[in-house]
Design a protein around this motif. Structure first.
Motif, PDB file in Angstrom:
ATOM      1  N   ALA A 192       0.406 -22.286  22.513  1.00 15.39           N
ATOM      2  CA  ALA A 192      -1.021 -22.963  22.105  1.00 15.39           C
ATOM      3  C   ALA A 192      -1.306 -24.827  22.354  1.00 15.39           C
ATOM      4  N   GLU A 193      -1.544 -24.825  22.432  1.00  8.53           N
ATOM      5  CA  GLU A 193      -2.240 -26.668  23.234  1.00  8.53           C
ATOM      6  C   GLU A 193      -2.605 -26.815  21.430  1.00  8.53           C
ATOM      7  N   GLY A 194      -2.451 -28.205  21.461  1.00 10.67           N
ATOM      8  CA  GLY A 194      -1.462 -29.031  19.451  1.00 10.67           C
ATOM      9  C   GLY A 194      -1.508 -29.006  18.736  1.00 10.67           C
ATOM     10  N   SER A 195      -1.698 -28.278  16.839  1.00  5.96           N
ATOM     11  CA  SER A 195      -0.659 -28.071  16.210  1.00  5.96           C
ATOM     12  C   SER A 195      -0.411 -26.825  16.275  1.00  5.96           C
ATOM     13  N   PRO A 196       0.463 -26.051  15.802  1.00 11.22           N
ATOM     14  CA  PRO A 196       2.061 -25.343  16.011  1.00 11.22           C
ATOM     15  C   PRO A 196       0.693 -24.100  15.082  1.00 11.22           C
ATOM     16  N   SER A 197       0.712 -23.218  16.190  1.00 14.60           N
ATOM     17  CA  SER A 197       0.178 -22.077  15.334  1.00 14.60           C
ATOM     18  C   SER A 197       0.817 -20.904  15.161  1.00 14.60           C
ATOM     19  N   ASP A 198       0.691 -20.141  13.638  1.00 17.68           N
ATOM     20  CA  ASP A 198       0.945 -18.993  13.227  1.00 17.68           C
ATOM     21  C   ASP A 198       0.715 -17.762  13.840  1.00 17.68           C
TER      22      ASP A 198
END
Length: 285
Positions: free
Chosen positions: A180-186
């Protein structure tokens, strides 16, 4: 047993070819669900190859896929029962033929422009704006002839390829991971095939990173990438293979795994749901 034609063996199990091309018979994979035939039998060599799984072999390995066992004697028993043969004793042969895979030549990845390929995707509910973002056009040769198909890259440098007439893989076979674009996803959403992934993007269902198995046989490879996620949303096929894969993931990750297939409970998979939804919208308009 090795003298039994694979087409006869499959016919005894209730499976007939969808089409024939020279020495090749094409089937809907007999031991898993699919709509586009990707299971090939070479009647001259008496070998089979499943492009969806990236596996192949002779009558014994085929029996193994049906009974999900690599035990040679179990395979022998299954063939004997299917062919009404009596087995009093046998030994595992010293020679087993090598699996046969198509040799892809001069593979070239280019931008996916509007073409019959994108028209094919549109028929499956995938708009050009989504397809062109994640897919490419793959030009390749097989036995001196040139072909083209929609290509979807995996983490090992191979491609899943689809067209109106063909479903397969340019090796190496592996999973695909879309960050995903942006910050790391959980959160990571898991799909069996990239058509379901593209369907999720079209429907706006992706909520984080996305992992495409590209084959249920890749589930163990997928765990390398899934270990770090706090939630794993599964959009798997609503069939025996999909349920088995879901249980494998639940057994490994426990409560971190969520089954999201209720979203398309009237359909086999997410792409079928998208196609039905698209048709209803067109009818309403």
């Amino acid at each position: 047993m090795r003298q039994i034609p694979l087409a006869d063996f499959l016919a005894r199990l209730g499976h007939e070819p969808v089409r024939r091309s020279g020495n090749e018979l094409w089937y809907i994979a007999p031991y898993r669900g699919e709509r586009t035939p990707s299971f090939r039998v070479n009647v001259a060599k008496q070998l089979w190859y499943d492009f969806g799984l990236g596996k192949g072999g002779d009558i014994f390995t085929l029996a193994g896929e049906f009974i999900r066992s690599g035990d040679f004697m179990e395979q022998v028993k299954f063939i004997a029962e299917t062919a009404n043969m009596t087995v009093t004793g046998c030994e595992k042969p010293a020679y087993l033929p090598k699996q046969v895979e198509p040799v892809f030549e001069d593979v070239e990845s280019v931008s996916l422009l509007r073409s019959p390929l994108t028209e094919y995707l549109a028929e499956r509910g995938i708009p050009y704006v989504v397809a062109s973002r994640y897919c490419c056009r793959l030009n390749y040769g097989v036995r001196g002839k040139r072909y083209f198909a929609v290509g979807f890259p995996n983490v090992a440098g191979g491609y899943e390829i689809r067209s109106r007439f063909f479903k397969g893989c340019v090796p190496p076979k592996d999973v695909s991971l879309v960050k995903a674009e942006g910050s790391p996803s959980d959160v990571c959403s898991v799909f069996e095939g990239f058509m379901d992934f593209l369907s999720a993007v079209t429907l706006g269902l992706e909520t984080g990173d996305c992992l495409v198995l590209n084959s249920i046989s890749n589930v163990e490879k997928a765990m390398t990438y899934l270990d770090g996620y706090g939630r794993i949303d599964c959009y798997l096929d609503r069939d025996e293979a999909g349920r088995r894969t879901l249980e494998t993931l639940k057994g490994h990750y426990g409560e971190r795994v969520y089954d999201r297939s209720a979203f398309y409970d009237s359909c086999k998979d997410l792409n079928e749901y998208l196609q039905q939804t698209t048709k209803k919208q067109k009818t309403t308009i």
